[in-house]
Design an enzyme around this catalytic site. Structure first.
Site, short mmCIF file in Angstrom:
data_model
loop_
_atom_site.label_atom_id
_atom_site.label_comp_id
_atom_site.label_asym_id
_atom_site.label_seq_id
_atom_site.Cartn_x
_atom_site.Cartn_y
_atom_site.Cartn_z
N LYS A 269 -4.52 4.50 9.03
CA LYS A 269 -3.52 5.34 8.56
C LYS A 269 -3.81 6.79 8.46
O LYS A 269 -3.01 7.72 8.66
CB LYS A 269 -3.63 4.86 7.25
CG LYS A 269 -2.73 3.48 6.87
CD LYS A 269 -2.66 2.99 5.49
CE LYS A 269 -2.23 1.49 5.38
NZ LYS A 269 -1.87 1.39 4.12
N SER B 58 0.71 -1.08 -0.19
CA SER B 58 0.09 -0.07 0.12
C SER B 58 0.82 1.13 -0.07
O SER B 58 0.18 2.35 -0.03
CB SER B 58 -0.96 -0.05 1.19
OG SER B 58 -0.30 -0.10 2.42
#
Length: 396
Positions: free
Chosen positions: A312, A267
């Site tokens: 995140k 990612s």
């Protein structure tokens, strides 16, 4: 003499009673200690079949990127964001149950079928390596840097139980050749094995760390859920493999190497590609902003959805990011049936919960991110301060 003996016996009886009382007292004190030790072991040392997910870190990408010709200064930064993942014990399980920013996930839902913890970790390392390769290619294409792809080997990611390779190969092994044929790509190795019938033997050479080994293995029919070839069962070793690649620019001075430490998964691709691109253009596209984000990327610059985006966003907020790039929501099209993956929506909801000033920017491609950055004024101008003077940058 009789009196002395009687008195001695009486004294001995009294001492014996005192000793027994003392031993009982010691046992009375030790009992709760032992119970406490047992409870402590149950709480802290007995593993549970769950992973605990929580906010990780937001890390400046620039120190992870090495370019042979040297790097260029930046007034801001690009930051990758991570999810903290840990094994769980009873204390961690109970804490995660009551926490707003922790999440429990059964390992069986995270792992592939039959995948061990080691194999899961190796797969994440491989995904990170693939992500880096894609990010370099996407950045090279956008910056106009000619390059070529070189396959450098085949890595073992998983070994199925009760198959020929079980207990011979393990995740992380590098297959060098089979029957003298160099194993340059996973597809080539698979095609070679499938050209043979179950029961035939192959001689495989592989590297584990600094040691090179050679073993002779008998091929077997792969399980039904591994698929068939032309309606016939496939033969193989019972391993999941991947291809390792290197991206080579025509100009060696533009060679890029990414060193991300122990961070795994795919990612960080978008943020790697933006940072690498920024090193090959004349302007500094950060414009003084702290830019965080996430998103898997392919070699053409398409951004894919990821998991754990809510964690995140928290990591980026804590690091003081101004902007957060989030993959656009993945929604089913006409005739498609799958559960939507709402990356941008969840990121925005989390940002609102945090009451952060960080801007959530949905992106579908690397170009979307670049266009957004292009539209921004330099940060000093946007905040009403004296416009910053962009650091001296050399042309690419």
């Amino acid at each position: 003499m009789a009196d002395h003996t009687q008195g001695g016996a009486s004294g001995w009886n009294r001492n014996d009673k005192l000793r027994r009382r003392g031993n009982s007292a010691v046992r009375w004190y030790l009992a709760p200690v032992l119970v406490g030790v047992i409870v402590f072991c149950l709480l802290y040392f007995i593993p549970l079949p769950y992973y605990i997910y929580k906010p990780g870190s937001a890390e400046n990408v620039r120190p992870m990127i090495e370019i042979k010709q040297g790097g260029q200064p930046e007034s801001g930064s690009f930051m990758l964001t991570t999810v903290g993942v840990s094994d769980s014990n009873l204390i961690g399980y109970l804490y995660a149950k009551w926490s707003d920013i922790h999440e429990l996930r059964p390992k069986e839902e995270v792992h592939r079928k039959g995948e061990t913890d080691r194999e899961y970790n190796k797969r994440q390392e491989y995904n990170m390596t693939t992500s880096q390769s894609n990010a370099i290619q996407a950045a090279y294409k956008k910056a106009g840097v000619p390059y070529r792809i070189e396959n450098t080997g085949v890595i073992v990611l998983q070994v199925l139980q009760n198959m020929p390779a079980y207990k011979i190969l393990q995740a992380g092994d590098l297959i060098e050749d089979v029957d003298g044929h160099k194993a340059a790509a996973a597809s080539e190795l698979t095609a070679y094995l499938q050209s043979k019938a179950p029961g035939e033997e192959v001689r495989i050479t592989f590297r584990r760390g600094t040691e090179t080994r050679t073993e002779t293995l008998k091929l077997a029919e792969l399980p039904a859920d591994e698929g068939t070839q032309d309606g016939k069962p496939r033969s193989g070793l019972g391993v999941t493999i991947g291809t390792l690649q290197e991206v080579k620019p025509e100009d060696e001075a533009k060679q890029v190497t990414v060193k991300a430490g122990n961070i795994g998964g795919p990612s960080a691709g978008l943020m790697f590609s933006l940072e690498i691109y920024n090193q090959f253009v004349e302007e500094d596209i950060t414009k003084g902003y702290q830019i965080a984000g996430t998103g898997e990327i392919d070699s053409d610059g398409n951004v894919g959805v990821i998991g754990g985006i809510q964690f995140k966003v928290v990591a980026a907020h804590r690091q003081g990011a101004d902007i957060f790039f989030a993959p656009e929501d993945l929604l089913p099209g006409p005739g498609e049936a799958f559960k939507p993956i709402l990356n941008a929506t969840i990121a925005q909801e989390q940002a609102e919960k945090l009451k952060t000033g960080m801007k959530i920017v949905p992106v579908k491609t690397m170009d979307d991110a670049l266009e957004y950055l292009k539209s921004l004024p330099p940060k000093a101008e946007a905040s009403g301060k004296t416009a910053y003077s962009e650091p001296m940058r050399k042309g690419a």
